[in-house]
Design an enzyme around this catalytic site. Structure first.
Site, short mmCIF file in Angstrom:
data_model
loop_
_atom_site.label_atom_id
_atom_site.label_comp_id
_atom_site.label_asym_id
_atom_site.label_seq_id
_atom_site.Cartn_x
_atom_site.Cartn_y
_atom_site.Cartn_z
N ASP A 40 0.87 -1.17 0.00
CA ASP A 40 0.00 0.00 0.00
C ASP A 40 0.90 1.22 0.00
O ASP A 40 2.13 1.10 -0.14
CB ASP A 40 -0.99 -0.02 1.17
N CYS B 8 3.09 -3.21 4.14
CA CYS B 8 2.26 -2.06 4.52
C CYS B 8 2.98 -1.39 5.69
O CYS B 8 4.12 -1.74 5.99
CB CYS B 8 0.81 -2.44 4.83
N THR C 143 2.59 -1.52 9.00
CA THR C 143 2.94 -2.44 10.09
C THR C 143 3.20 -3.85 9.60
O THR C 143 3.82 -4.65 10.31
CB THR C 143 1.82 -2.52 11.15
#
Length: 142
Positions: free
Chosen positions: A7, A64, A66
């Site tokens: 992302d 992403c 995390t």
């Protein structure tokens, strides 16, 4: 062939992974995203995971902020064993013991140097093939 997905929070780290893959001679396919514009990690985590599950790609690396959300997404695809790793030891052990086929990274958790070491370890470590580990993988897949 390595499937890639991220992302916006993992975009910059994915670019570093792409540089590493090119330098190390790995073929890859990038399933997005294509910028740091806000987007939804499940779209790209799912696309990369499906490519691994259907055999288009051998393994995957998804990122992403995390690593948590994108790894949860990937693990919903049958046949995927995605491991979120923040150190080289877990990257090695998840390949040796779990035959993980996707690595998830948290771009906000690990720095570039550590991430590249994790990627290298994940890609260079083969499944041990030990019966006890295969038995456990078979149980996961039931």
């Amino acid at each position: 062939m390595i499937a890639l997905g991220s992302d916006h929070g993992g975009f910059d780290l994915k670019q570093e992974v792409i540089k590493y893959l090119k330098e190390a001679g790995y073929e890859y396919r990038d399933f997005g995203c294509d910028s740091k514009e806000s987007c939804d990690y499940p779209v790209y985590g799912r696309a990369a995971a499906r490519a691994v599950a259907d055999g288009t790609c051998d393994r995957g690396i998804i990122i992403c902020t995390t690593g948590i959300g994108i790894s949860i997404t990937a693990n919903k695809i049958p046949g995927i064993r995605c491991a979120l790793c923040a150190d080289s030891a877990t990257a090695k052990l998840t390949r040796l013991h779990n035959n993980a086929n996707i690595l998830a990274l948290g771009a906000g958790i690990v720095g570039v140097n550590l991430a590249m070491e994790i990627v290298k370890t994940f890609l260079e470590t083969e499944f041990s093939g030990e019966e006890r580990h295969q038995r456990r993988i078979d149980l996961i897949e039931e």
